[in-house]
Write an enzyme that holds these catalytic residues in place. Structure first.
Site, PDB file in Angstrom:
ATOM      1  N   HIS A  57     -21.478  16.446  62.872  1.00  6.72           N
ATOM      2  CA  HIS A  57     -22.275  15.568  63.738  1.00  6.72           C
ATOM      3  C   HIS A  57     -23.726  15.904  63.487  1.00  6.72           C
ATOM      4  O   HIS A  57     -24.132  17.055  63.689  1.00  6.72           O
ATOM      5  CB  HIS A  57     -21.953  15.809  65.213  1.00  6.72           C
ATOM      6  CG  HIS A  57     -20.496  15.662  65.516  1.00  6.72           C
ATOM      7  ND1 HIS A  57     -19.876  14.433  65.555  1.00  6.72           N
ATOM      8  CD2 HIS A  57     -19.525  16.572  65.740  1.00  6.72           C
ATOM      9  CE1 HIS A  57     -18.597  14.601  65.821  1.00  6.72           C
ATOM     10  NE2 HIS A  57     -18.352  15.886  65.934  1.00  6.72           N
TER      11      HIS A  57
ATOM     12  N   ALA B 135     -18.303  17.784  71.647  1.00  8.56           N
ATOM     13  CA  ALA B 135     -18.504  18.269  70.288  1.00  8.56           C
ATOM     14  C   ALA B 135     -19.959  18.153  69.819  1.00  8.56           C
ATOM     15  O   ALA B 135     -20.258  18.430  68.661  1.00  8.56           O
ATOM     16  CB  ALA B 135     -17.593  17.510  69.334  1.00  8.56           C
TER      17      ALA B 135
HETATM   18  N1  LIG Z   1     -16.461  14.376  74.290  1.00 12.87           N
HETATM   19  C1  LIG Z   1     -16.067  14.737  73.072  1.00 12.87           C
HETATM   20  O1  LIG Z   1     -16.841  15.294  72.285  1.00 12.87           O
HETATM   21  C2  LIG Z   1     -14.664  14.462  72.662  1.00 12.87           C
HETATM   22  C3  LIG Z   1     -13.819  13.735  73.462  1.00 12.87           C
HETATM   23  N2  LIG Z   1     -12.531  13.501  73.095  1.00 12.87           N
HETATM   24  C4  LIG Z   1     -11.689  12.697  73.994  1.00 12.87           C
HETATM   25  O2  LIG Z   1     -10.584  13.451  74.405  1.00 12.87           O
HETATM   26  C5  LIG Z   1      -9.400  12.679  74.252  1.00 12.87           C
HETATM   27  C6  LIG Z   1      -8.223  13.602  74.014  1.00 12.87           C
HETATM   28  O3  LIG Z   1      -8.395  14.286  72.797  1.00 12.87           O
HETATM   29  P1  LIG Z   1      -7.178  15.096  72.139  1.00 12.87           P
HETATM   30  O4  LIG Z   1      -6.573  16.019  73.126  1.00 12.87           O
HETATM   31  O5  LIG Z   1      -7.671  15.628  70.871  1.00 12.87           O
HETATM   32  O6  LIG Z   1      -6.160  13.906  71.845  1.00 12.87           O
HETATM   33  P2  LIG Z   1      -4.599  13.981  71.628  1.00 12.87           P
HETATM   34  O7  LIG Z   1      -4.188  12.672  71.071  1.00 12.87           O
HETATM   35  O8  LIG Z   1      -4.223  15.221  70.916  1.00 12.87           O
HETATM   36  O9  LIG Z   1      -4.027  14.119  73.120  1.00 12.87           O
HETATM   37  C7  LIG Z   1      -4.179  13.125  74.077  1.00 12.87           C
HETATM   38  C8  LIG Z   1      -3.045  13.299  75.052  1.00 12.87           C
HETATM   39  O10 LIG Z   1      -3.273  12.452  76.166  1.00 12.87           O
HETATM   40  C9  LIG Z   1      -2.038  11.907  76.545  1.00 12.87           C
HETATM   41  N3  LIG Z   1      -2.231  10.667  77.293  1.00 12.87           N
HETATM   42  C10 LIG Z   1      -2.712   9.494  76.840  1.00 12.87           C
HETATM   43  N4  LIG Z   1      -2.757   8.602  77.836  1.00 12.87           N
HETATM   44  C11 LIG Z   1      -2.290   9.222  78.942  1.00 12.87           C
HETATM   45  C12 LIG Z   1      -2.087   8.829  80.282  1.00 12.87           C
HETATM   46  N5  LIG Z   1      -2.376   7.592  80.681  1.00 12.87           N
HETATM   47  N6  LIG Z   1      -1.586   9.742  81.152  1.00 12.87           N
HETATM   48  C13 LIG Z   1      -1.279  10.992  80.761  1.00 12.87           C
HETATM   49  N7  LIG Z   1      -1.449  11.435  79.484  1.00 12.87           N
HETATM   50  C14 LIG Z   1      -1.946  10.548  78.599  1.00 12.87           C
HETATM   51  C15 LIG Z   1      -1.289  11.693  75.254  1.00 12.87           C
HETATM   52  O11 LIG Z   1       0.071  11.682  75.583  1.00 12.87           O
HETATM   53  P3  LIG Z   1       1.188  10.969  74.686  1.00 12.87           P
HETATM   54  O12 LIG Z   1       1.535  11.999  73.693  1.00 12.87           O
HETATM   55  O13 LIG Z   1       2.262  10.704  75.708  1.00 12.87           O
HETATM   56  O14 LIG Z   1       0.558   9.736  74.106  1.00 12.87           O
HETATM   57  C16 LIG Z   1      -1.698  12.928  74.464  1.00 12.87           C
HETATM   58  O15 LIG Z   1      -0.817  14.002  74.658  1.00 12.87           O
HETATM   59  C17 LIG Z   1      -9.713  11.738  73.084  1.00 12.87           C
HETATM   60  O16 LIG Z   1      -8.919  10.571  73.133  1.00 12.87           O
HETATM   61  C18 LIG Z   1     -11.170  11.441  73.292  1.00 12.87           C
HETATM   62  O17 LIG Z   1     -11.305  10.326  74.157  1.00 12.87           O
HETATM   63  C19 LIG Z   1     -12.031  14.003  71.937  1.00 12.87           C
HETATM   64  C20 LIG Z   1     -12.829  14.732  71.100  1.00 12.87           C
HETATM   65  C21 LIG Z   1     -14.223  14.991  71.372  1.00 12.87           C
HETATM   66  O1  LIG Z   2     -14.396  16.177  68.285  1.00  9.18           O
HETATM   67  C1  LIG Z   2     -15.270  15.613  67.643  1.00  9.18           C
HETATM   68  O2  LIG Z   2     -15.738  16.063  66.582  1.00  9.18           O
HETATM   69  C2  LIG Z   2     -15.900  14.359  68.152  1.00  9.18           C
HETATM   70  C3  LIG Z   2     -14.984  13.330  68.589  1.00  9.18           C
HETATM   71  O3  LIG Z   2     -13.829  13.268  68.205  1.00  9.18           O
HETATM   72  C4  LIG Z   2     -15.484  12.339  69.538  1.00  9.18           C
HETATM   73  O4  LIG Z   2     -16.688  12.340  69.805  1.00  9.18           O
HETATM   74  O5  LIG Z   2     -14.682  11.541  70.040  1.00  9.18           O
END
Ligand SMILES: NC(=O)C1=CN([C@@H]2O[C@H](COP(=O)(O)OP(=O)(O)OC[C@H]3O[C@@H](n4cnc5c(N)ncnc54)[C@H](OP(=O)(O)O)[C@@H]3O)[C@@H](O)[C@H]2O)C=CC1
Ligand SMILES: O=C([O-])CC(=O)C(=O)O
Length: 266
Positions: free
Chosen positions: A218, A122
């Site tokens: 951001h 992001a």
């Molecule tokens: N780099 C960046 O800018 C960003 C990075 N992110 C990262 O991406 C991740 C995911 O975001 P988002 O999709 O929005 O989050 P969500 O909460 O919508 O989805 C995460 C999914 O991962 C599943 N999950 C969690 N642990 C495991 C596991 N051990 N094995 C399999 N599935 C698993 C969850 O399943 P369940 O429903 O069973 O819990 C859930 O469906 C965030 O946690 C963050 O770390 C997010 C936003 C920005």
């Molecule tokens: O999606 C975004 O705006 C940023 C975010 O959640 C992260 O960095 O974990």
């Protein structure tokens, strides 16, 4: 191309819906055994098979794996996947704020002759950040502003009453490592900046809950002897998860679309 996916939440499901724009023809998604993802998923541009163990994911022989499941999933799955020769796009970049895990991931990639790819997610402007940091002496200050609901379930709840905010409140001021570790679902962008050269300990971070915020903002300022720049990104939150900006999905999609496997030298 056969894509492995870890996690099928807001990023995973949105990504799968957009894969028609890429060379991906098949997806195997690793979800938890009790996950409702197979029921939630409706047929899209490419077929998706759901599995519930790492062994099954590896047995499916994906060409590349995208992690979008959170920090714990990076710790559990990235090292064995990398060690066994799979390239992995890590969305949860902030997991690498754990220095021991960062080393473990680097070693696994070395041993498996594989790559971990960190999408900009992001945030943006990392190319210039990298160039300036390589020249030395960069100073970076980041501020993340999201609506109160994006901070629910985070330590912000111990500092402010998120349901009663009438003005923006800065509930966290500190360094990049503390931010990335304490806010694993919100501060992956902080880790992306830190690893691009801002430095986990060196960069200053403020996190803000703003009841008037329409999406996720951001912004960061960089000072170097050669250049000053300020970047502000105002992004739309994901339909199912306000804290995750849609730009994150688009960034991972670009990594997939431009992915080139390493050519064997033999
Ligand atoms: N780099 C960046 O800018 C960003 C990075 N992110 C990262 O991406 C991740 C995911 O975001 P988002 O999709 O929005 O989050 P969500 O909460 O919508 O989805 C995460 C999914 O991962 C599943 N999950 C969690 N642990 C495991 C596991 N051990 N094995 C399999 N599935 C698993 C969850 O399943 P369940 O429903 O069973 O819990 C859930 O469906 C965030 O946690 C963050 O770390 C997010 C936003 C920005
Ligand atoms: O999606 C975004 O705006 C940023 C975010 O959640 C992260 O960095 O974990």
């Amino acid at each position: 191309m056969h894509l492995g996916l870890i996690g099928f939440g807001s990023i995973g499901s949105a990504l799968v819906g957009m894969l028609g724009q890429t060379q991906v023809t098949q997806v195997t998604a690793l979800v938890r055994p009790a996950s409702d993802a197979p029921q939630r998923h409706s047929a899209g541009p490419v077929p998706v098979a759901f599995v519930s163990s790492l062994d099954e994911l590896i047995a499916a022989r994906p060409d590349i794996v995208v992690e979008c499941a959170g920090h714990a999933a990076v710790a559990a799955y990235a090292p064995p996947l990398l060690q066994s020769g799979h390239d992995v796009i890590i969305a949860s970049v902030g997991a690498l704020a754990d220095a021991a895990l960062q080393k473990q991931v680097e070693r696994a990639a070395g041993a498996g002759k594989s790559r971990f790819i960190l999408p900009s997610g992001a945030i943006g402007g990392l190319d210039l950040m990298r160039a300036l940091a390589a020249a030395g002496d960069v100073d970076v200050a980041y501020r993340g502003i999201k609506p109160p609901k994006a901070w629910q379930g985070s330590p912000a709840e111990q500092v402010v009453d998120l349901n009663a905010l009438s003005r923006p409140v800065t509930f966290f001021s500190g360094n990049g490592r503390d931010a990335a570790l304490a806010y694993p679902k919100n501060a992956n962008v902080v880790a992306a900046l830190a690893l691009a050269g801002a430095g986990f300990e060196q960069m200053r971070v403020e996190l803000v809950a703003d009841p008037a915020a329409q999406g996720n903002q951001h912004s960061y300022q960089v000072h170097s002897p050669f250049c000053k720049y300020t970047m502000t990104i105002e992004a739309t939150g994901s339909p199912g998860n306000a804290r995750t900006s849609v730009t994150t999905v688009l960034s991972i999609l670009q990594e997939i679309a431009t992915y080139q496997p390493i050519q064997s030298s033999t």
